[in-house]
Design an enzyme around this catalytic site. Structure first.
Site, PDB file in Angstrom:
ATOM      1  N   HIS A   1      30.143  24.882  27.306  1.00 44.62           N
ATOM      2  CA  HIS A   1      29.383  25.656  26.544  1.00 44.62           C
ATOM      3  C   HIS A   1      27.627  25.279  26.848  1.00 44.62           C
ATOM      4  O   HIS A   1      26.944  26.232  26.875  1.00 44.62           O
ATOM      5  CB  HIS A   1      29.699  25.053  25.086  1.00 44.62           C
ATOM      6  CG  HIS A   1      30.808  25.344  24.558  1.00 44.62           C
ATOM      7  ND1 HIS A   1      31.755  26.540  25.255  1.00 44.62           N
ATOM      8  CD2 HIS A   1      31.638  24.849  23.807  1.00 44.62           C
ATOM      9  CE1 HIS A   1      32.886  26.222  24.655  1.00 44.62           C
ATOM     10  NE2 HIS A   1      33.051  25.439  23.663  1.00 44.62           N
TER      11      HIS A   1
ATOM     12  N   PHE B   1      46.954  24.875  58.908  1.00 49.52           N
ATOM     13  CA  PHE B   1      48.454  24.100  58.815  1.00 49.52           C
ATOM     14  C   PHE B   1      48.206  22.634  57.977  1.00 49.52           C
ATOM     15  O   PHE B   1      47.508  21.965  58.220  1.00 49.52           O
ATOM     16  CB  PHE B   1      48.901  23.750  60.251  1.00 49.52           C
ATOM     17  CG  PHE B   1      50.143  23.172  60.125  1.00 49.52           C
ATOM     18  CD1 PHE B   1      51.442  24.082  60.353  1.00 49.52           C
ATOM     19  CD2 PHE B   1      50.555  21.985  60.106  1.00 49.52           C
ATOM     20  CE1 PHE B   1      52.740  23.579  60.152  1.00 49.52           C
ATOM     21  CE2 PHE B   1      52.110  21.668  60.188  1.00 49.52           C
ATOM     22  CZ  PHE B   1      52.795  22.538  60.364  1.00 49.52           C
TER      23      PHE B   1
ATOM     24  N   LEU C   1      27.381  30.488  24.359  1.00 50.16           N
ATOM     25  CA  LEU C   1      28.045  31.737  25.248  1.00 50.16           C
ATOM     26  C   LEU C   1      29.265  31.397  26.035  1.00 50.16           C
ATOM     27  O   LEU C   1      29.681  30.155  26.191  1.00 50.16           O
ATOM     28  CB  LEU C   1      26.791  32.132  26.512  1.00 50.16           C
ATOM     29  CG  LEU C   1      25.401  32.624  25.590  1.00 50.16           C
ATOM     30  CD1 LEU C   1      24.398  32.551  26.684  1.00 50.16           C
ATOM     31  CD2 LEU C   1      25.670  33.945  25.145  1.00 50.16           C
TER      32      LEU C   1
ATOM     33  N   CYS D   1      37.245  31.855  26.465  1.00 48.85           N
ATOM     34  CA  CYS D   1      37.947  31.321  27.704  1.00 48.85           C
ATOM     35  C   CYS D   1      37.550  29.938  27.548  1.00 48.85           C
ATOM     36  O   CYS D   1      38.600  28.966  27.802  1.00 48.85           O
ATOM     37  CB  CYS D   1      37.291  32.003  28.698  1.00 48.85           C
ATOM     38  SG  CYS D   1      38.033  31.142  30.282  1.00 48.85           S
TER      39      CYS D   1
ATOM     40  N   CYS E   1      41.514  30.173  28.312  1.00 48.96           N
ATOM     41  CA  CYS E   1      41.644  30.067  29.632  1.00 48.96           C
ATOM     42  C   CYS E   1      41.557  28.556  30.215  1.00 48.96           C
ATOM     43  O   CYS E   1      42.398  28.013  30.736  1.00 48.96           O
ATOM     44  CB  CYS E   1      40.734  30.871  30.670  1.00 48.96           C
ATOM     45  SG  CYS E   1      40.007  32.226  29.735  1.00 48.96           S
TER      46      CYS E   1
END
Length: 518
Positions: free
Chosen positions: A133, A496, A74, A78, A83
């Site tokens: 995966h 910062f 699944l 990507c 990706c």
């Protein structure tokens, strides 16, 4: 292979996926509870981001989804080819960029690009991608309780029925999530060895390129081109339109675009905008590319490597024949804001429905389909969203450009770093990730711009080139949609040194009754 009553660990899933990929296991991987007599509420054809997240959401709402995917895992393209490798390559490009600019200074050795290898990075990615995966297979089964059939091609029979391997499954609804693939233009020689797209690059590259020509001006062109150039592979982009001006990108500020493209050229990458690719030359293997430039002149570029970055198209012909669903003018499935197609009971999600071809959109439209299937009316608005790409920088934007804001609101103010009109470069915007540049190459430290409607004082656009600010833009998107003002930004607390300086810059102007540019 029935897996419903078997609990596999991550290592076992990795081994099983590997065995499928090398051909040792050919049967479907079935995770279905045969003792459950409940009907299927939806079959998700495709288990990428849209299908997996949609199914998980539907299950969480009390429904029963079934996911079918031709791959043994699944998550879709990507983590497998798209990706995840691009993020790995972009990080490598950033590191190589640091080494080049600082070569032979401080503790940096003299940079030798012969040690940087495209093939090595691809091999590194291939060796590690099975971890994602394996995790998604495990999580979807063991934690999310979603049933699935993997390593099996789905055949859609009608708007309720799907055949998979030796089984036939019927559900109240069908959710199409089959994705898209690179659009291959009709260019003579495009089938020669040495021509790749983002997927075949990962699977098939077996030599180290020395020169690269990229056909197309998409995100893929800019991101992969920047990586190739950073490794020392001299790269040329042939784009039909100006970079970042294609239809797939929206709200790109012109000043941001100029900074990004100029930065690519400063790093040695050749960009031919408004050009046409005429022919890919060579016998069996690529040897060159013939192109027409914007002024009409024809050139031949020597190369042993061509990457197609010409956008993507879905494979919808079979779906049209079987279901009669309507497509838009670009060939993608036409849906409404609830992900419903023209056929009752059939939804479409993810890359199958067109731009933006982004992960957030895939996941959200899968969720949108699930909610509507389960009786909760929900609409998805894709008119405005944060967007990004990588060169050797993170390039991120959300909301309106300066020009769009002027056209819509008339009176606007702009806060930007570095400001216009300086007689020498300054190291701003400055933050972690750009400190070395600030003291060695201040002219390439970064760029940012915030755009405000002067009357309402609301932030309407934010644009950034640099490092470390990308994640902030998903929250800026949320705040812009809720009407955050320059005064409210000025009241926020910043860290910062923070990469998105919009908070402290807003504080410098928030006290003004009549706002002025900064």
């Amino acid at each position: 292979m029935q897996l419903n009553n078997v609990t596999l660990g991550i290592a076992e899933w990795r081994d099983l996926i590997r065995r499928v990929e090398i051909g040792e296991v050919r049967e479907p991987l079935v995770n279905i509870d045969d003792s459950d007599a409940a009907p299927w509420d939806a079959i998700f054809v495709g288990g990428g981001a849209a299908g997996r997240f949609g199914a998980a959401y539907l299950k969480a709402m009390g429904g029963r989804p079934l996911v079918v995917d031709r791959w043994p895992f699944l998550g879709g393209s990507c983590p497998h080819q798209a990706c995840v490798p691009h993020h790995l390559f972009s990080e490598a490009a950033r590191e190589l960029d640091y080494m080049r600019w600082n070569s032979g200074t401080l503790w940096f050795p003299k940079f030798d690009d012969s040690t940087a290898s495209i093939l090595d990075l691809i091999s590194l990615f291939r060796s590690g991608r099975a971890a994602a995966h394996a995790f998604m297979n495990w999580q979807t089964k063991e934690q999310l309780g979603v049933e699935y059939v993997l390593n099996a091609e789905a055949t859609v029979i009608d708007c309720h029925t799907v055949n998979v391997a030796d089984g036939s499954y019927t559900a109240r609804n069908l959710v199409l999530a089959t994705g898209a693939q690179t659009a291959h233009p009709r260019i003579p020689g495009i089938r020669k060895r040495g021509v790749f797209d983002f997927a075949s690059l990962i699977e098939d590259l077996d030599y180290e390129p020395t020169k690269c020509v990229i056909v197309g001006g998409s995100k893929v062109a800019m991101e992969y081109g920047s990586f190739f150039q950073a490794t020392g592979c001299q790269t040329t982009i042939l784009s039909r339109s100006p970079l970042m001006r294609g239809t797939s990108l929206h709200h790109v500020d012109e000043d941001l675009r100029i900074f990004v493209v100029s930065g690519m050229r400063a790093r040695g990458l050749t960009v031919h905008e408004d050009s046409a690719t005429l022919e890919i030359l060579g016998d069996e293997h690529v040897e060159g590319v013939r192109a027409r430039l914007a002024d009409g002149a024809e050139i031949v570029l020597d190369t042993d490597f061509v990457l197609l970055a010409t956008g993507e198209l879905p494979a919808t012909a079979e779906l049209v024949r079987t279901l009669g669903i309507e497509l838009d003018e670009h060939g993608f499935v036409e849906v409404d804001t609830q992900m419903r197609t023209s056929v009752a009971g059939v939804y479409a999600v993810g890359d199958l429905i067109g731009s933006p071809l982004e992960m957030f959109k895939a996941r959200k439209c899968g969720m949108t389909a699930a909610r509507n299937i389960m009786g909760e009316p929900y609409t998805l608005d894709l008119s405005q969203y944060p967007d990004f790409l990588h060169t050797t920088y993170e390039v991120t934007w959300v909301g309106l450009t300066e020009q769009e804001a002027r056209e819509k609101y008339g009176e606007i103010i702009v806060i930007q770093m570095p400001p216009n009109g300086l007689d020498q470069p300054i190291p701003l915007p400055l933050a972690e990730g750009s400190m070395l540049y600030a003291f060695t190459r201040p002219e390439i430290t970064g760029y940012q711009k915030a755009v405000f409607d002067a009357r309402s004082r609301r932030l309407v656009g934010a644009h950034h080139v640099g490092f470390g600010a990308k994640d902030a833009f998903q929250y800026l998107d949320h705040l812009i949609k809720r009407g955050i003002t320059i005064d409210e930004l000025g009241e926020m607390n910043e860290l910062f040194l923070n990469p998105e300086h919009f908070i402290q810059l807003s504080r410098l102007r928030a006290g003004q009754h009549a706002l002025h540019d900064l």
